[in-house]
Design a protein around this motif. Structure first.
Motif, mmCIF file in Angstrom:
data_model
loop_
_atom_site.group_PDB
_atom_site.id
_atom_site.type_symbol
_atom_site.label_atom_id
_atom_site.label_comp_id
_atom_site.label_asym_id
_atom_site.label_seq_id
_atom_site.Cartn_x
_atom_site.Cartn_y
_atom_site.Cartn_z
ATOM 1 N N GLY A 188 43.082 32.889 44.070
ATOM 2 C CA GLY A 188 42.364 34.138 43.846
ATOM 3 C C GLY A 188 42.221 34.509 42.383
ATOM 4 O O GLY A 188 42.595 33.744 41.474
ATOM 5 N N ASN A 191 47.029 29.277 41.821
ATOM 6 C CA ASN A 191 46.575 30.334 42.728
ATOM 7 C C ASN A 191 45.077 30.215 42.960
ATOM 8 O O ASN A 191 44.316 29.815 42.082
ATOM 9 C CB ASN A 191 46.926 31.716 42.178
ATOM 10 N N HIS A 235 40.053 30.322 41.404
ATOM 11 C CA HIS A 235 39.075 31.407 41.559
ATOM 12 C C HIS A 235 37.651 30.914 41.785
ATOM 13 O O HIS A 235 36.688 31.507 41.299
ATOM 14 C CB HIS A 235 39.124 32.353 40.360
ATOM 15 N N LYS A 285 44.972 29.163 37.643
ATOM 16 C CA LYS A 285 43.997 29.953 38.392
ATOM 17 C C LYS A 285 42.740 29.135 38.704
ATOM 18 O O LYS A 285 42.088 28.613 37.816
ATOM 19 C CB LYS A 285 43.635 31.193 37.570
ATOM 20 N N ASP A 311 49.964 33.796 47.214
ATOM 21 C CA ASP A 311 48.934 32.969 46.586
ATOM 22 C C ASP A 311 49.505 32.052 45.507
ATOM 23 O O ASP A 311 49.140 32.129 44.334
ATOM 24 C CB ASP A 311 47.830 33.865 45.998
ATOM 25 N N LEU A 365 47.124 38.018 40.675
ATOM 26 C CA LEU A 365 48.307 38.132 41.530
ATOM 27 C C LEU A 365 49.381 38.897 40.779
ATOM 28 O O LEU A 365 49.345 39.022 39.559
ATOM 29 C CB LEU A 365 48.813 36.763 41.979
ATOM 30 N N SER A 400 48.516 38.815 46.308
ATOM 31 C CA SER A 400 47.176 39.235 45.916
ATOM 32 C C SER A 400 46.999 40.709 46.236
ATOM 33 O O SER A 400 47.899 41.362 46.790
ATOM 34 C CB SER A 400 46.135 38.407 46.661
#
Length: 473
Positions: A184, A182, A162, A160, A200, A187, A194
């Motif tokens: 975001g 990913n 982010h 992740k 994603d 997920l 997402s």
């Protein structure tokens, strides 16, 4: 500092001990401890001044769980969850009782770790957390990865991110030579969708198709990275799991995942939050799966011959959510009460740091940035001064940790910790003062008894806040 006694918290792990020995190559003594043998007592941290075997700069394996609560590991007091591999990591290194995240939610904590600075120093850090493409980590800002890269490290981020979305923001634009994961905040674990229905999962900046359970994929990628022949070149791997972040889907829950996907595709933007799903039992499955995954990566590290010279750090990105076990802390994710920011944190570096130790020194995310830069021989950019302090002297030479205040700010809340005292203002606008050494639960407000100290700590918070960017209206 009053904290949970680890001697009371390590329970039997009988059901899977044999499998753990096989999969991870545990010694007989470790296996006995994990299956109900008497746990080895921790001792207060003391630097091993005479050890000094690690002349080379360490590899760094920095592992983050996602929304994992302070007491969600058995070595931190979880009454039901069993985490033998992370417990073993703690026995082999240092367990921190008073370690904090840089903020109370995902994105700002990652900003504080990657930059070593308060989230409020950057526009992207003001998002709590990032939810669209309008904000991100400025690629021009130096990061832990870019500074270590310039000092000769290989760098990779798996999991992740982010900290912003393509096309403007990406780990590969901020110092990581490789990225797989990913962009975001969350997920669906199988489809990789997402909340808005976008796919994603990326390798570099290109989509990568794999519809298996996400934690398995990340674990495989991390094992592959550790198993490479890196030669004498040191490396940094940020391994950011999404487990146990919602949705509450364990490995094998394809039907539950498919129902969430159906709702996402029907336009339900809150489906991923899974507010009508999950349970304590499901949460336990997810945390124990995270533990097994970390164990697999650590096993690969040992087999590769790099264990001695690799600094492994494990923590959560913030406090736990609604199924977390945070006792005796108050609050959870999103709050600046300790339940929202105090996180399990474990450090192991066999070449330089002895095991079975516990540290009660207050530390937080920006400190680890400063520490890793010093250990890696990297110099911070003077145009972007760090807000954390290096703990290298404390860890390796027994130096006192420099006196400083730990500072937090989120919309509607503020907090500052100085030693055993914590200043806190909640969303009701009322200032409080807690003495954490005798009130870890933050229930006894001492502001009336110590108005002078309350005024002093509030003024200290205000001085730092004036240096930061204001929240957008």
């Amino acid at each position: 500092m009053t904290s949970f006694d680890p001697a009371l918290s390590r329970r039997a792990f009988a059901g899977t001990a044999a499998g753990a020995v096989t999969a991870l190559g545990l010694s007989a003594a470790d296996a006995a401890a994990d299956s109900g043998g008497a746990p080895s007592a921790e001792r207060p941290f003391r630097a091993a001044r005479t050890r000094g075997r690690g002349a080379r700069r360490p590899n760094v394996l920095f592992i983050l769980g996602d929304d994992l609560g302070w007491a969600d590991l058995s070595c931190y007091g979880a009454p039901e969850i069993r985490t033998p591999h992370l417990d073993r990591l703690a026995r082999q290194g240092v367990r921190f009782t008073d370690a904090y995240s840089g903020s109370a939610t995902c994105s700002p904590t990652r900003f504080s770790l990657y930059t070593g600075r308060y989230p409020g120093r950057t526009l992207g850090g003001l998002a709590e957390p990032i939810a669209d493409r309008s904000a991100g980590l400025d690629p021009a800002h130096p990061t832990l990865a870019s500074l270590l890269r310039d000092a000769g490290y290989r760098t990779a981020l798996i999991g992740k991110w982010h900290c912003g979305y393509l096309p403007d923001h990406s780990p590969t634009r901020s110092g990581w030579g490789e990225f797989f994961g990913n962009f975001g905040g969350a997920l669906e674990y199988y489809s990789k969708l997402s909340s808005g229905g976008e796919y994603d999962l990326y390798e570099g900046d290109a989509e990568y198709r794999d519809l298996r359970y996400y934690t398995r994929i990340l674990t495989e990628r991390a094992v592959e990275y550790v198993n490479r022949d890196h030669g004498r070149t040191p490396w940094l791997l940020n391994l950011n799991f999404t487990t146990p972040h919602w949705p509450w889907i364990a490995d094998g829950d394809e039907e539950a995942g498919a129902e969430i996907v159906r709702r996402i595709r029907s336009g339900d933007r809150r489906a991923l939050r899974h507010q009508d799903g999950g349970s304590l039992a499901k949460y336990r499955q997810m945390v124990e799966d995270l533990d097994r995954s970390v164990g697999a990566v650590l096993s690969a590290l040992k087999r590769s011959g790099q264990e001695e010279d690799t600094l492994v750090f494990f923590a959560s990105d913030n406090g736990g959510e609604r199924f977390s076990y945070n006792w005796p802390l108050s609050g959870n994710k999103g709050s600046l009460l300790d339940g929202g920011i105090r996180v399990p944190s474990i450090l192991r570096w066999p070449a330089r740091i002895e095991g079975r130790q516990v540290s009660r020194v207050p530390v937080y995310s920006p400190d680890w940035t400063a520490t890793l830069l010093e250990l890696g021989g990297a110099r911070p950019d003077p145009a972007y001064p760090l807000d954390g302090v290096s703990l290298a002297g404390y860890l390796l030479r027994g130096d006192a940790v420099p006196e400083r205040d730990l500072f937090w700010r989120v919309r509607g809340e503020r907090a500052l910790r100085r030693g055993e005292w914590k200043y806190y203002r909640g969303k009701d606008g009322r200032d409080r003062l807690y003495r954490l050494s005798e009130d870890i639960r933050e229930q006894a407000d001492k502001s009336a008894a110590r108005p002078d100290l309350l005024t002093e700590l509030r003024a200290a918070w205000d001085r730092i806040d004036r240096e930061l960017l204001p929240y957008p209206a």
